[in-house]
Design a protein around this motif. Structure first.
Motif, PDB file in Angstrom:
ATOM      1  N   GLU A 117       0.848  -1.181   0.000  1.00 28.63           N
ATOM      2  CA  GLU A 117       0.000   0.000   0.000  1.00 28.63           C
ATOM      3  C   GLU A 117       0.888   1.236   0.000  1.00 28.63           C
ATOM      4  O   GLU A 117       1.809   1.346   0.817  1.00 28.63           O
ATOM      5  N   GLY A 118       0.624   2.142  -0.922  1.00 28.18           N
ATOM      6  CA  GLY A 118       1.426   3.351  -1.036  1.00 28.18           C
ATOM      7  C   GLY A 118       1.356   3.918  -2.435  1.00 28.18           C
ATOM      8  O   GLY A 118       0.503   3.545  -3.249  1.00 28.18           O
ATOM      9  N   ILE A 119       2.289   4.823  -2.737  1.00 24.42           N
ATOM     10  CA  ILE A 119       2.388   5.465  -4.051  1.00 24.42           C
ATOM     11  C   ILE A 119       3.533   4.817  -4.814  1.00 24.42           C
ATOM     12  O   ILE A 119       4.676   4.812  -4.344  1.00 24.42           O
ATOM     13  N   TYR A 120       3.228   4.298  -5.997  1.00 26.66           N
ATOM     14  CA  TYR A 120       4.241   3.632  -6.810  1.00 26.66           C
ATOM     15  C   TYR A 120       4.150   4.147  -8.247  1.00 26.66           C
ATOM     16  O   TYR A 120       3.217   4.888  -8.599  1.00 26.66           O
ATOM     17  N   ALA A 155       1.735   7.158 -12.305  1.00 20.24           N
ATOM     18  CA  ALA A 155       1.556   7.027 -10.861  1.00 20.24           C
ATOM     19  C   ALA A 155       0.466   6.003 -10.564  1.00 20.24           C
ATOM     20  O   ALA A 155      -0.571   5.960 -11.234  1.00 20.24           O
ATOM     21  N   VAL A 156       0.700   5.165  -9.535  1.00 16.83           N
ATOM     22  CA  VAL A 156      -0.225   4.106  -9.140  1.00 16.83           C
ATOM     23  C   VAL A 156      -0.449   4.206  -7.633  1.00 16.83           C
ATOM     24  O   VAL A 156       0.505   4.136  -6.853  1.00 16.83           O
ATOM     25  N   VAL A 157      -1.705   4.370  -7.220  1.00 17.54           N
ATOM     26  CA  VAL A 157      -2.071   4.433  -5.802  1.00 17.54           C
ATOM     27  C   VAL A 157      -2.633   3.072  -5.412  1.00 17.54           C
ATOM     28  O   VAL A 157      -3.699   2.679  -5.896  1.00 17.54           O
ATOM     29  N   LEU A 158      -1.937   2.352  -4.541  1.00 17.27           N
ATOM     30  CA  LEU A 158      -2.405   1.069  -4.034  1.00 17.27           C
ATOM     31  C   LEU A 158      -2.883   1.286  -2.597  1.00 17.27           C
ATOM     32  O   LEU A 158      -2.074   1.618  -1.727  1.00 17.27           O
ATOM     33  N   GLU A 170       5.930  20.540 -14.879  1.00 13.58           N
ATOM     34  CA  GLU A 170       4.863  19.659 -14.409  1.00 13.58           C
ATOM     35  C   GLU A 170       5.200  19.048 -13.049  1.00 13.58           C
ATOM     36  O   GLU A 170       5.346  17.836 -12.909  1.00 13.58           O
ATOM     37  N   ILE A 171       5.324  19.857 -12.027  1.00 11.05           N
ATOM     38  CA  ILE A 171       5.563  19.342 -10.675  1.00 11.05           C
ATOM     39  C   ILE A 171       4.252  18.777 -10.117  1.00 11.05           C
ATOM     40  O   ILE A 171       3.254  19.480 -10.037  1.00 11.05           O
ATOM     41  N   HIS A 172       4.269  17.493  -9.752  1.00 13.85           N
ATOM     42  CA  HIS A 172       3.089  16.802  -9.251  1.00 13.85           C
ATOM     43  C   HIS A 172       3.290  16.432  -7.785  1.00 13.85           C
ATOM     44  O   HIS A 172       4.413  16.388  -7.286  1.00 13.85           O
ATOM     45  N   ALA A 173       2.181  16.105  -7.109  1.00 10.88           N
ATOM     46  CA  ALA A 173       2.248  15.719  -5.699  1.00 10.88           C
ATOM     47  C   ALA A 173       1.125  14.745  -5.385  1.00 10.88           C
ATOM     48  O   ALA A 173      -0.009  14.935  -5.821  1.00 10.88           O
ATOM     49  N   LEU A 174       1.463  13.661  -4.641  1.00  6.67           N
ATOM     50  CA  LEU A 174       0.480  12.700  -4.163  1.00  6.67           C
ATOM     51  C   LEU A 174       0.815  12.310  -2.730  1.00  6.67           C
ATOM     52  O   LEU A 174       1.996  12.227  -2.355  1.00  6.67           O
ATOM     53  N   GLU A 175      -0.229  12.038  -1.957  1.00  7.36           N
ATOM     54  CA  GLU A 175      -0.051  11.643  -0.566  1.00  7.36           C
ATOM     55  C   GLU A 175      -0.059  10.130  -0.442  1.00  7.36           C
ATOM     56  O   GLU A 175      -0.955   9.454  -0.954  1.00  7.36           O
ATOM     57  N   GLY A 184       1.656   8.099   5.307  1.00  8.53           N
ATOM     58  CA  GLY A 184       2.711   8.640   6.161  1.00  8.53           C
ATOM     59  C   GLY A 184       3.806   9.344   5.412  1.00  8.53           C
ATOM     60  O   GLY A 184       4.844   9.660   5.997  1.00  8.53           O
ATOM     61  N   TYR A 185       3.635   9.617   4.128  1.00 10.12           N
ATOM     62  CA  TYR A 185       4.632  10.346   3.347  1.00 10.12           C
ATOM     63  C   TYR A 185       3.959  10.973   2.134  1.00 10.12           C
ATOM     64  O   TYR A 185       2.792  10.687   1.831  1.00 10.12           O
ATOM     65  N   TRP A 186       4.678  11.849   1.458  1.00  7.05           N
ATOM     66  CA  TRP A 186       4.232  12.456   0.201  1.00  7.05           C
ATOM     67  C   TRP A 186       5.305  12.237  -0.856  1.00  7.05           C
ATOM     68  O   TRP A 186       6.491  12.096  -0.535  1.00  7.05           O
ATOM     69  N   VAL A 187       4.882  12.239  -2.115  1.00  3.09           N
ATOM     70  CA  VAL A 187       5.800  12.159  -3.250  1.00  3.09           C
ATOM     71  C   VAL A 187       5.557  13.360  -4.154  1.00  3.09           C
ATOM     72  O   VAL A 187       4.411  13.657  -4.491  1.00  3.09           O
ATOM     73  N   THR A 188       6.622  14.062  -4.498  1.00  2.00           N
ATOM     74  CA  THR A 188       6.550  15.072  -5.557  1.00  2.00           C
ATOM     75  C   THR A 188       7.450  14.619  -6.691  1.00  2.00           C
ATOM     76  O   THR A 188       8.501  14.025  -6.452  1.00  2.00           O
ATOM     77  N   TRP A 189       7.049  14.898  -7.919  1.00  3.63           N
ATOM     78  CA  TRP A 189       7.892  14.529  -9.057  1.00  3.63           C
ATOM     79  C   TRP A 189       7.668  15.491 -10.208  1.00  3.63           C
ATOM     80  O   TRP A 189       6.655  16.173 -10.281  1.00  3.63           O
ATOM     81  N   ALA A 190       8.671  15.548 -11.072  1.00  5.40           N
ATOM     82  CA  ALA A 190       8.623  16.496 -12.177  1.00  5.40           C
ATOM     83  C   ALA A 190       9.525  16.028 -13.304  1.00  5.40           C
ATOM     84  O   ALA A 190      10.521  15.334 -13.077  1.00  5.40           O
ATOM     85  N   GLU A 191       9.161  16.397 -14.513  1.00  7.96           N
ATOM     86  CA  GLU A 191      10.109  16.300 -15.619  1.00  7.96           C
ATOM     87  C   GLU A 191      11.203  17.334 -15.371  1.00  7.96           C
ATOM     88  O   GLU A 191      10.911  18.483 -15.035  1.00  7.96           O
ATOM     89  N   GLN A 192      12.442  16.934 -15.536  1.00 10.37           N
ATOM     90  CA  GLN A 192      13.543  17.814 -15.147  1.00 10.37           C
ATOM     91  C   GLN A 192      14.642  17.803 -16.206  1.00 10.37           C
ATOM     92  O   GLN A 192      14.990  16.748 -16.745  1.00 10.37           O
ATOM     93  N   PHE A 193      15.153  18.979 -16.486  1.00  7.52           N
ATOM     94  CA  PHE A 193      16.318  19.128 -17.363  1.00  7.52           C
ATOM     95  C   PHE A 193      17.443  19.741 -16.546  1.00  7.52           C
ATOM     96  O   PHE A 193      17.267  20.786 -15.917  1.00  7.52           O
ATOM     97  N   TYR A 194      18.586  19.066 -16.535  1.00 10.52           N
ATOM     98  CA  TYR A 194      19.764  19.513 -15.784  1.00 10.52           C
ATOM     99  C   TYR A 194      20.873  19.794 -16.780  1.00 10.52           C
ATOM    100  O   TYR A 194      21.166  18.966 -17.651  1.00 10.52           O
TER     101      TYR A 194
END
Length: 727
Positions: A113-116, A190-193, A270-275, A278-288
């Motif tokens: 159970e969580g964010i995958y 993103a997959v919420v289980l 496209e910075i995203h966020a999901l709960e 007991g934790y949160w995940v943020t993710w984004a397409e990134q160019f370095y």
């Protein structure tokens, strides 16, 4: 979100009984049987503890364009699309693990159970009854799972060949349903289980947390681009070390890069966020992009609140992927998406008002406010463009070292990454001249053996320092050359580990046997930083931070040698000690070998593009694995059959990224392929490379095709490229 108390689970005997039943009707019986057995055997069997079932919430801030959710309680698979706001597109029956609850360990028959996130698609070599022929892998365990001590692997979304029956931990849907939704399960989805998720409440109004975390990721990027030490304040060092990598080594590498790089620019899109539970995940397409390399992909940050109620990073993941940001950068039109203004008064954690993701140097910002691309940067980018083949080039500064993710089955990922850069393994270079240390306190001189006169106390004169540095260099050279005779000449056999002040350890004979065993390896590489020197009465002590790489693995730590000057004026070893420690030396090793690796990969690319089978196969180890084909003989047989019908006409590689693995090096790169029938595709190629003493050989090869996005809002057709045999 609810995840407070934890319930008791049965012993392995209950899991074994439940596993023997496949019918859905046994799901309720299995839970009751597990509880009954747990109560019955409490006196002789420890009771396992697991988290309570998680009720997921999805908020309307920072949502991705599409989202998968699984309600384990109702056995329902949900697929949402962002249509202002997120709308439910599909709802299918599904099955999950044979036992209820959150997955905790290997083979416990539970679904986590969580964010995958979807990693890649497996379209061949699967058992039809178990998997229906197609599977989409998830990144379990994620960093928070590792932080919590969870174990296991291989959690997939797949189908079943002959009816839906509970799985061993995966999520399974019907054959028609997997064909319908599969093309949308692109890498990074993103997959919420969760145990429960109410789709009628998706999305819910944001309570401010998702917006805060999106802004925190933005501020973290700004600090990184500014090469500021404030970047490290965003991390929880202890949790990060347990979940991701050694924070001390991570910080050391970053601070070294901050000093050596002329500039760093980071763009998030496209910075995203999901709960999660007991934790949160943020993710984004990134160019370095920096003065030593540029790359693009997807960055994920895992956040938890500390005791001070502030969010900090406990885990980080990165996957290289062609997201189109490099092309926009080259055209001077890459601008990061502005974040929404804060909903409340700015807090201590809130970043500055929205702006570009990196501070601009004077003169770099055009009148429009969009930063101009420096000519030197644009020229450097041409070397890494998808349209150009991979070519070795030396970086002017040490390479970066960061966590990577997305390892394929059997491909354990270590924690370093680097651009192509340097040379083959070789004996270490002469250490640089050391700064003069502060005069040490002079302890009482140790007693000498009865058969000799007590030597005089040493003083660290320039002549003594030079002699000690030469002695340490002699040890390094003899070790790298695997010369047992030269090593033996450096030791005082009679006094070894027999003098006061020298830690008791292995005997001289044990040390020599250990060296003899090491030197039987076909090759060995030593990376050694400059030694520190100090005096302890009649003894001199040298300490070197070292990394030793051999065919059976790598180890790094601090090697301490105790030296005594003898009658002939030479220093010899009278004691030694090695303490393993994470020192960030993997990046230095990658810098040393990356030029040779990139040269071998370019030769492999040319052989592949030219269809030269013998040359192509010379780059594979005898036991290599390629897309489910085991052994070089099977790989060769498949290529002979394929190339007899279709010849490759184009193979282009770009964006090479090297990471150190326990048994070699992992290489990720963007790939563009075309053949004589007009078929073409692009995606990410991953190679596991092992050094055989002369060349780098491919041990494992995996390929993730880039799936086309739907056009005009209509569903995308299944990507035929992923159904074909790998070119």
């Amino acid at each position: 979100m609810n995840w407070p108390a934890e319930a008791a689970a049965g012993c392995s005997c209950a899991a074994a009984v439940a596993a023997s039943f496949g019918a859905p009707a046994f799901r309720l019986l299995s839970a009751g049987l597990a509880l009954l057995l747990a109560v019955a055997v409490i006196p002789v069997c420890a009771v396992a503890v697991r988290a309570e079932n998680w009720r997921a919430n999805v908020y309307n801030e920072g949502l991705p364009s599409h989202l998968v959710a699984v309600d384990k309680n109702r056995q329902t698979f949900l697929f949402f699309e962002k249509k202002s706001p997120l709308k439910l597109k599909y709802s299918f029956p599904c099955v999950t693990g044979q036992l209820a609850g959150d997955k905790q360990e290997l083979n416990d028959l539970r679904t986590p159970e969580g964010i995958y996130f979807v990693e890649y698609k497996i379209a061949s070599g699967l058992d039809f009854r178990e998997y229906g022929g197609i599977a989409y892998t998830l990144n379990y365990p994620n960093p928070v799972d590792r932080l919590r001590g969870k174990t296991g692997h291989g959690i997939w979304i797949h189908s079943k060949g002959f009816g839906l029956v509970p799985t061993r931990g995966c999520v399974a849907i019907g054959l028609k349903e997997i064909d319908m939704v599969g093309p949308r399960l692109t890498p990074g989805t993103a997959v919420v289980l969760a145990e429960r998720l109410d789709e009628s409440k998706v999305p819910q109004p944001d309570n401010g947390t998702a917006r805060e975390l999106r802004r925190l990721m933005h501020a973290w990027s700004n600090a990184w681009a500014a090469r500021s030490r404030k970047m490290f304040d965003y991390y929880d060092p202890d949790s990060y070390s347990k979940a991701t990598e050694s924070f001390a080594a991570f910080r050391q590498n970053k601070e070294r890069l901050f000093k050596s790089l002329a500039f760093i620019k980071i763009y998030n899109r496209e910075i995203h966020a999901l709960e999660g539970p007991g934790y949160w995940v943020t993710w984004a397409e990134q160019f370095y992009t920096a003065s030593n390399l540029s790359t693009e992909g997807v960055r994920r940050l895992y956040w938890q609140r500390g005791q001070d109620k502030k969010f900090r990073i406990v885990g980080m993941e990165w996957t290289p992927r062609d997201v189109g940001m490099r092309a926009d950068f080259q055209k001077g039109r890459l601008v990061a998406a502005a974040l929404p203004p804060p909903a409340t008064d700015a807090s201590a954690e809130a970043p500055l008002p929205p702006r570009l993701d990196m501070p601009e140097a004077p003169g770099e910002t055009a009148a429009s406010g969009i930063p101009a691309v420096p000519a030197a940067v644009a020229q450097a980018e041409k070397l890494l463009a998808v349209s150009n083949p991979l070519v070795p080039r030396r970086a002017p500064a040490p390479p970066p070292a960061e966590i990577n993710w997305g390892g394929r089955p059997g491909m354990e990922t270590d924690r370093e990454e680097t651009p192509p850069a340097a040379k083959m393994p070789s004996a270490p270079e002469t250490p640089p001249v050391l700064p003069e240390p502060a005069p040490p306190a002079t302890p009482q001189a140790p007693e000498a053996p009865e058969e000799s006169m007590a030597p005089e106390a040493l003083s660290l004169t320039p002549e003594t320092r030079a002699a000690l540095e030469q002695a340490v260099q002699g040890w390094n050279t003899a070790f790298a050359a695997r010369s047992l005779a030269d090593m033996a000449a450096l030791y005082d056999r009679e006094r070894y580990n027999r003098l006061p002040g020298v830690p008791r350890g292995q005997s001289y004979n044990s040390v020599q046997r250990d060296l003899e065993r090491r030197f039987r390896a076909p090759w060995l590489t030593l990376i050694s930083r400059a030694p520190s020197l100090e005096l302890q009465g009649t003894l001199a002590v040298s300490r070197c931070e070292q990394l030793v790489v051999a065919p059976d693995g790598a180890e790094q730590g601090v090697r301490t040698l105790w030296w005594q000057r003898e009658a002939d004026g030479n220093f010899r070893i009278v004691g030694s000690q090695f303490k393993p420690e994470e020192l960030g030396l993997a990046a230095h090793y990658l810098e040393d070998v990356s030029n040779a690796v990139s040269a071998d990969l370019e030769a492999w690319r040319k052989a592949w593009e030219g269809g030269r089978l013998d040359d192509y196969m010379s780059f594979y180890a005898p036991d290599a694995v390629q897309q489910g084909r085991w052994g070089a003989k099977n790989i060769r047989r498949q290529k002979e059959s394929l190339w007899a019908r279709t010849r490759p006409t184009l193979v282009q590689l770009s964006g090479l990224r090297l990471l150190m693995d326990k048994r070699g090096i992992r290489a990720d790169m963007n790939q563009v392929y075309a053949d004589s029938t007009g078929h073409s595709d692009r995606g990410t190629k991953t190679l596991m490379l092992r050094f055989d003493g002369r060349n780098w050989r491919i041990q494992r090869e995996d390929w993730v095709a880039q799936t086309p996005q739907p056009v005009g809002g209509s569903p995308a057709a299944p990507h035929q490229n992923t159904q074909r045999a790998m070119p």
